[in-house]
Structure formats: C-alpha cells, structure tokens
Scaffold this active site. Structure first.
Site, PDB file in Angstrom:
ATOM      1  N   ASP A 169      11.179 103.334  63.959  1.00 60.30           N
ATOM      2  CA  ASP A 169      10.272 102.278  64.423  1.00 60.30           C
ATOM      3  C   ASP A 169       8.986 102.883  64.992  1.00 60.30           C
ATOM      4  O   ASP A 169       9.024 103.627  65.975  1.00 60.30           O
ATOM      5  CB  ASP A 169      11.015 101.454  65.491  1.00 60.30           C
ATOM      6  N   GLY A 223       4.800  96.393  58.298  1.00 61.67           N
ATOM      7  CA  GLY A 223       4.026  96.119  57.087  1.00 61.67           C
ATOM      8  C   GLY A 223       2.669  96.803  57.025  1.00 61.67           C
ATOM      9  O   GLY A 223       1.903  96.551  56.094  1.00 61.67           O
ATOM     10  N   ASP A 240       7.966  91.173  64.234  1.00 64.17           N
ATOM     11  CA  ASP A 240       9.320  90.762  64.609  1.00 64.17           C
ATOM     12  C   ASP A 240       9.536  89.276  64.373  1.00 64.17           C
ATOM     13  O   ASP A 240       8.782  88.443  64.880  1.00 64.17           O
ATOM     14  CB  ASP A 240       9.563  91.042  66.094  1.00 64.17           C
TER      15      ASP A 240
HETATM   16  C1  GAL Z   1      10.311  96.438  67.527  1.00 65.17           C
HETATM   17  C2  GAL Z   1      11.104  96.223  66.254  1.00 65.17           C
HETATM   18  C3  GAL Z   1      12.321  95.413  66.614  1.00 65.17           C
HETATM   19  C4  GAL Z   1      13.143  96.161  67.630  1.00 65.17           C
HETATM   20  C5  GAL Z   1      12.295  96.541  68.834  1.00 65.17           C
HETATM   21  C6  GAL Z   1      13.029  97.479  69.770  1.00 65.17           C
HETATM   22  O1  GAL Z   1       9.176  97.183  67.234  1.00 65.17           O
HETATM   23  O2  GAL Z   1      10.314  95.577  65.303  1.00 65.17           O
HETATM   24  O3  GAL Z   1      13.088  95.136  65.448  1.00 65.17           O
HETATM   25  O4  GAL Z   1      13.667  97.311  67.019  1.00 65.17           O
HETATM   26  O5  GAL Z   1      11.101  97.180  68.443  1.00 65.17           O
HETATM   27  O6  GAL Z   1      12.261  97.829  70.867  1.00 65.17           O
END
Ligand code: GAL
Length: 507
Positions: free
Chosen positions: A256, A298, A319
């Site tokens: 991430d 994306g 998200d």
């Molecule tokens: C976001 C991600 C989520 C989750 C979250 C955790 O950036 O898109 O799916 O993993 O971080 O902090």
C-alpha cells in the site's frame, strides 16, 4: 491523478470512519429485497472452486478442495502429480509443486453416503499465480487498528465453519496495523527483522494455524517508511521483509503506497512503478508463492503496468469504504469506474475495485449491518463477479448471517468470477437508469447482468445479437439457479430498484 485520493488514503488510513456505500438509512425489517435467492446446497457432495490454479515450479503447494455436502466426505484425486498428497478426510492437498513447468490435469473426487461428485482441475506450473481472481477475507473494514492475532485465527475457523471455504474462499488476510506504531520502538530486532506488535504474539504460529485448515494467509505493508495508519513500513528493508514474510509462511502481500508519496509524487509513471517493481522482483525470488496485490488507488493508470511489475491484482480506485454517496451508492461508483479497465484484466492480472463490504462493517464502536438494501447487495456481488474482481469479503466474520452468506456463497455466481478464460465483463449499454454488463465465458456462453440503477422497478433487456448470438438461446437465472427456458433474439426481465437479474445465456 488524484491527489485527493492519495491524501484521503494517507489521512484516512488511520482514522477511516466508515461511510459505507449507500445513501439509505439502516435497513428496515421490511426490506423486501432482502430475500434469499440462492438455494441451499444438497447433502450430496458438490465440488466448487476454480478449474485452473497457477503455481511456480517446486514451490510449496496447499489447496483445500472446496466442496459442499454433508460431512464426512471422502476425497480422492486422480492424476495427482508426484510430490503432492491429498488427505482423504479433509480434502487438503499438500506437498511440493512439480519441478517442470506445464499443465497438470487431474480429477477431484468426493463421496459421502448421499452421493458422489467429480470435477476437473488443472494445476498450471509456470510463472503466473492467481490464474483466477483471489478469494478470501481481509480484516480492514471491521477491525481497523483493533486487529489481533485472535481475530485472524477465528476468521480462519469461521471460513471453514460457515462453509465459505467450500465455495473457494481461501485467503485470510491481515491488513494494516500488525506491526509497531510510530513511536513504539523498537520497530525491528538487532538484525533488522520487523517486529509484530503485542497483538500478534506468534505470527508464525498464526500462519501455521491458518495453513492447518487448508487456507492461505496474507499480510500488508507499505513501500514507504510508514503505513497509512502510521505503522512501520518496508522502505529500505524490502528484501528482508519479503524473506521474513516468506519465512513466516505468508501467501499474499498487499503493498500500500501510503507514505511513499513523500518519497515520490505519483503522477510520474516511472516513479509510481519503481517501488512496485522492486517488491515484485523480490517476491518472485522467494521460496514460496506470494500473490502480489498493488494498492495505490489507480495512480498513473496502474492497470496499464501493474502486470509488468509482477502484480496479480491492483486497486483501481480509492477506498470503497470512504466513497461518499450522492446519487449512487459508493460501491456502484467504484464499480463503474473499475468497469472501464476491462481490457487490461487477464489470468494472473486483475483489476481490484476493493473489498466486499456487506454484513457487519464499521470501525470499532460504530459497527453496524451494512446499510445496503438486499437488491444493492445482489448488484454488488454480481458486478464484482462479472468484472472478474478479487472476491475479498471485509465484514465481520463473527456476525455472518444467512443473507450475507447467500450473497457470498452462490457457486454459480462465483463460477462467473472464477471462469478460466479470465475476461473481465464489459458494459454494453448504460443510461442513468440501467446498465447491461456482459462477460464472455470459457464454454462460449455469456454471463449477463441486467442492472436497474434507478429507484423504481424497470424492464431491462438484452439482444442476443449484442452477445454475438443469433436465434434461440437458453437463459439461466444464476442467483436462483433456475433455467428460465429458451428465448429467441432477446431476453428481458423486470428488475428491482438498484437490483440485478444475473443470467447465463448459452447458445
Ligand atoms: C488504505 C487502503 C485500505 C487500507 C488502509 C490501511 O490506503 O486503501 O485498503 O489498507 O490503507 O491503513
């Protein structure tokens, strides 16, 4: 793209207050669309799951044959390659994948005192994992910072006990927050090996436990110094972290972007690709197969290059749980955006529109049943399957109700998602009120979703010419698992508001 998303993801990661997906208020007891359409499976064995499965040569292999029916069931595999063995009582196949690349066809067999079943399965030994979209559970949208090892073990148990695993769900994935939080030193041991936080006292034991059930384990990190929720990331420790994850036994990694944005701005494609290519190359060298999930919302059209850096699936949007609703529920907005990238999906490389947020969802203290209507939930799952999306449920495993399981566990609907041809469905007609999505399937038939995007009932139709068919074709309702008969040239159905009729049309 999309500075807003990077910011939202970075800021919201830690504090994601769940604003799930619908303008509607909490579901009414009288939500007539919350009707269970999926027939219960029979007592005799019925084998589900993908028909193809990719592994790298000589790597550890673990696969629990997904099968409904009354237990005890006795399993056997005809044509099982040397190096692999099946446990007759559990249907769990373990061992080492063949050393030589190639296709290894086999037949799964299951028997109980009510009947027997067989199903063809091909193990494809080569360089491509996730030949069909990954299926499983991720804790994010229910546990957030509260995730513990105990939750993960319980989720694995429930994946078996609820029957989800009998339909092919197999990944039990921890999201953010398993490592130490900023300020909670030391972050790593003397050799630099990352330390899980106190809520994960025995992470290797946890993975062994998940594997013992025939399931696979996943985890999460960031290419930046910190994760989105402010925990330790992998920057500067990529090799060591990947080999640690492999040594612990993990089978899936979500990578991430988060604080990597401080290292590189996302608009420049080369900069956006760099950390993902680095980790992709490292993962391939590990001693076990690790499915690679890119999460960077994306940026830089990730669907155009995610596969080239070794990604097996990539989030195409921000998200889903943060997607604000206006005219359409958040999942529909995300789904429609994801649908545009149909040309890039193929076996081993999937567009990921984020998790399935149904059942009980929400951050600690504000957990509640999804506000989506029953029809919206049918629409959600139908779209995800037509789009060959990873099917990762992210609601509360300890509060699975019959309606939620009916949405998650319809083998004919899942078969659309898992079809070996690996094509993502495309929208062939869309107005503000309706949408028709079509997915080509391996056997030449087509899955067709007739969606009503409006708020009053509506007739939605498909012309067989648009499917490449002429004359008569057979139509089967997949949610009801019922043949509707043969139709000439066209099929039309009355569709509930925000609902769907999902059919398979066979020439
Ligand atoms: C976001 C991600 C989520 C989750 C979250 C955790 O950036 O898109 O799916 O993993 O971080 O902090």
């Amino acid at each position: 793209m999309n500075k807003r998303w990077i910011l939202t993801a970075a800021l919201m990661g830690a504090f994601s207050v769940l604003s799930v997906a619908s303008p509607a208020a909490a579901p009414q007891a009288a939500d007539r669309s919350k009707v269970i359409l999926t027939p219960k499976p029979g007592p005799e064995p019925n084998i589900n799951g993908p028909k193809v499965f990719g592994v790298r040569p000589g790597r550890p292999f673990l696969y629990r044959i997904p099968c409904t029916g009354e237990r005890p069931i006795s399993f056997a595999v005809k044509g099982l390659p040397g190096g692999l063995a099946v446990d007759a009582a559990s249907g769990i196949i373990t061992g080492t994948a063949p050393a030589a690349a190639g296709r290894y066809p086999m037949t799964f067999a299951a028997r109980n005192d009510k009947g027997s079943a067989e199903r063809e399965f091909v193990l494809v030994v080569g360089d491509t994992l996730a030949l069909t979209p990954p299926m499983g559970w991720n804790d994010w949208y229910i546990h957030y910072e509260g995730i513990t090892e105990k939750h993960m073990r319980e989720a694995a148990e429930t994946m078996i006990a609820s029957g989800m695993a009998d339909y092919g769900y197999m990944y039990v994935n921890i999201d953010d927050c398993w490592m130490k939080k900023k300020g909670e030193t030391p972050y790593r041991d003397g050799k630099g090996v990352i330390l899980p936080n106190a809520k994960f006292p025995d992470i290797k034991g946890m993975v062994d436990f998940i594997h013992g059930k025939g399931l696979r384990a996943g985890l999460y990190t960031s290419p930046g110094p910190w994760t989105c929720a402010g925990y330790v990331g992998s920057q500067g420790y990529e090799e060591l972290d990947a080999s640690t994850f492999a040594a612990w036994g993990f089978d899936f990694l979500k990578y991430d972007w988060c604080s990597y944005g401080d290292t590189a701005a996302g608009e420049d494609r080369e900069k956006a690709m760099k950390p993902y290519k680095l980790m992709g190359d490292i993962l391939k060298k590990q001693s076990r197969d690790i499915v690679y999930n890119l999460c960077q919302y994306g940026m830089s059209n990730v669907w155009e290059w995610g596969g080239s850096v070794g990604g097996n699936c990539w989030r195409t949007t921000g998200d889903l749980g943060n997607e604000a609703s206006d005219t359409l529920p958040g999942f529909l907005k995300i789904g429609l955006s994801n649908a545009g990238h149909f040309a890039q999906a193929k076996p081993g490389q999937w567009n990921d529109p984020d998790y399935i947020l149904i059942g009980w969802v929400g951050n600690t203290g504000e957990q509640r049943p999804t506000p989506l209507t029953g029809d919206e939930q049918y629409t959600y799952m139908s779209m995800w399957c037509l789009m060959a999306a990873p099917l990762i449920f992210s609601g509360d495993m300890s509060k699975l109700d019959d309606f939620t399981l009916n949405i998650l566990c319809n083998n004919e609907v899942i078969e659309i998602d898992q079809d070996a041809l690996g094509k993502q469905g495309r929208i062939i007609r869309k107005t503000p009120d309706e949408m028709v999505m079509v997915k080509e399937l391996e056997d030449g038939s087509r899955a067709v979703g007739l969606f009503n995007l409006g708020v009053t009932p509506k007739d939605v139709s498909i012309s067989f010419r648009d499917l490449g068919f002429s004359g008569k074709a057979g139509v089967r309702d997949l949610w009801r698992q019922k043949n509707l008969g043969n139709f000439r040239d066209t099929y039309a159905a009355r569709v509930n508001p925000r609902g769907v009729i999902l059919v398979r049309v066979t020439k």
